[in-house]
Write a protein that holds these residues in place. Structure first.
Motif, mmCIF file in Angstrom:
data_model
loop_
_atom_site.group_PDB
_atom_site.id
_atom_site.type_symbol
_atom_site.label_atom_id
_atom_site.label_comp_id
_atom_site.label_asym_id
_atom_site.label_seq_id
_atom_site.Cartn_x
_atom_site.Cartn_y
_atom_site.Cartn_z
ATOM 1 N N GLU A 152 41.281 43.809 38.860
ATOM 2 C CA GLU A 152 41.188 43.372 40.560
ATOM 3 C C GLU A 152 40.049 42.306 39.839
ATOM 4 O O GLU A 152 39.595 41.919 41.190
ATOM 5 C CB GLU A 152 40.605 44.929 40.680
ATOM 6 C CG GLU A 152 41.424 45.911 41.284
ATOM 7 C CD GLU A 152 41.329 47.239 41.517
ATOM 8 O OE1 GLU A 152 40.310 47.439 41.868
ATOM 9 O OE2 GLU A 152 42.504 47.703 41.390
ATOM 10 N N LEU A 153 38.771 42.498 39.024
ATOM 11 C CA LEU A 153 37.796 41.875 38.858
ATOM 12 C C LEU A 153 38.600 40.074 38.764
ATOM 13 O O LEU A 153 37.849 39.602 39.307
ATOM 14 C CB LEU A 153 37.075 41.825 37.501
ATOM 15 C CG LEU A 153 35.905 43.656 38.042
ATOM 16 C CD1 LEU A 153 35.574 43.795 36.570
ATOM 17 C CD2 LEU A 153 35.520 43.091 39.145
ATOM 18 N N LYS A 154 39.126 40.110 38.167
ATOM 19 C CA LYS A 154 40.228 38.497 37.263
ATOM 20 C C LYS A 154 40.717 37.906 38.882
ATOM 21 O O LYS A 154 39.818 37.238 39.137
ATOM 22 C CB LYS A 154 40.615 38.918 36.787
ATOM 23 C CG LYS A 154 41.885 37.810 36.604
ATOM 24 C CD LYS A 154 42.529 37.733 34.919
ATOM 25 C CE LYS A 154 43.160 36.204 35.127
ATOM 26 N NZ LYS A 154 44.786 36.743 34.036
ATOM 27 N N ARG A 155 41.246 38.552 39.863
ATOM 28 C CA ARG A 155 41.878 38.426 40.498
ATOM 29 C C ARG A 155 41.238 38.398 42.249
ATOM 30 O O ARG A 155 40.928 37.269 42.364
ATOM 31 C CB ARG A 155 42.729 39.610 41.888
ATOM 32 C CG ARG A 155 43.582 39.503 43.132
ATOM 33 C CD ARG A 155 43.849 40.563 43.557
ATOM 34 N NE ARG A 155 42.868 41.656 44.480
ATOM 35 C CZ ARG A 155 42.508 42.851 43.920
ATOM 36 N NH1 ARG A 155 43.929 43.108 43.852
ATOM 37 N NH2 ARG A 155 41.901 43.574 44.118
ATOM 38 N N ASP A 156 39.945 38.987 42.597
ATOM 39 C CA ASP A 156 38.361 39.136 43.288
ATOM 40 C C ASP A 156 37.763 38.261 42.565
ATOM 41 O O ASP A 156 37.609 37.002 43.451
ATOM 42 C CB ASP A 156 38.016 40.592 42.975
ATOM 43 C CG ASP A 156 38.774 41.097 43.591
ATOM 44 O OD1 ASP A 156 39.757 40.735 44.042
ATOM 45 O OD2 ASP A 156 38.338 42.530 44.168
ATOM 46 N N GLU A 157 37.126 37.838 41.231
ATOM 47 C CA GLU A 157 36.534 36.953 40.826
ATOM 48 C C GLU A 157 36.815 35.659 40.715
ATOM 49 O O GLU A 157 35.836 34.781 40.605
ATOM 50 C CB GLU A 157 34.993 37.773 39.753
ATOM 51 C CG GLU A 157 34.595 38.789 40.051
ATOM 52 C CD GLU A 157 32.953 38.942 40.897
ATOM 53 O OE1 GLU A 157 32.770 37.179 41.901
ATOM 54 O OE2 GLU A 157 32.794 39.190 42.116
ATOM 55 N N GLY A 158 37.834 35.698 40.009
ATOM 56 C CA GLY A 158 38.490 34.384 39.915
ATOM 57 C C GLY A 158 38.302 34.034 38.184
ATOM 58 O O GLY A 158 37.219 35.134 37.773
ATOM 59 N N VAL B 294 30.814 31.578 33.430
ATOM 60 C CA VAL B 294 32.091 31.386 32.346
ATOM 61 C C VAL B 294 32.848 32.185 32.310
ATOM 62 O O VAL B 294 32.387 33.701 32.447
ATOM 63 C CB VAL B 294 31.904 30.607 31.405
ATOM 64 C CG1 VAL B 294 31.882 31.563 29.771
ATOM 65 C CG2 VAL B 294 33.267 29.819 30.509
ATOM 66 N N GLY B 295 34.437 32.663 32.700
ATOM 67 C CA GLY B 295 35.201 33.298 32.702
ATOM 68 C C GLY B 295 35.071 34.175 33.733
ATOM 69 O O GLY B 295 35.695 33.477 34.668
ATOM 70 N N VAL B 296 35.563 35.106 34.161
ATOM 71 C CA VAL B 296 34.688 36.050 34.695
ATOM 72 C C VAL B 296 33.450 36.671 34.983
ATOM 73 O O VAL B 296 33.478 37.890 35.327
ATOM 74 C CB VAL B 296 36.004 37.863 34.920
ATOM 75 C CG1 VAL B 296 36.236 37.978 36.618
ATOM 76 C CG2 VAL B 296 37.514 36.952 34.859
#
Length: 64
Positions: free
Chosen positions: A12-18, A33-35
């Motif tokens: 979810e964090l990856k989806r929301d934050e990019g 960098v990253g998420v």
């Protein structure tokens, strides 16, 4: 938190934050960098090669 729930949260964090595999300035000018890994507060080793792999970025997220 169970391992299954942790993995759901990370996705979810990856989806929301990019996910950005190369350093960039976030919305307030912090190198990231990253998420959402704050490179000013928690720099990576000087010999880190960019772009990161998705696996490396997700490991940073788990550590954060």
């Amino acid at each position: 938190m169970g391992e299954n729930n942790l993995e759901k949260l990370l996705m979810e964090l990856k989806r929301d934050e990019g996910l950005m595999l190369s350093p960039y300035k976030d919305s307030v000018g912090v190198m990231t960098v990253g998420v959402g890994h704050n490179l000013q507060a928690n720099p990576l080793p000087k010999n880190t090669k960019y772009p990161l792999t998705e696996t490396q970025a997700m490991e940073l997220l788990r550590q954060d």
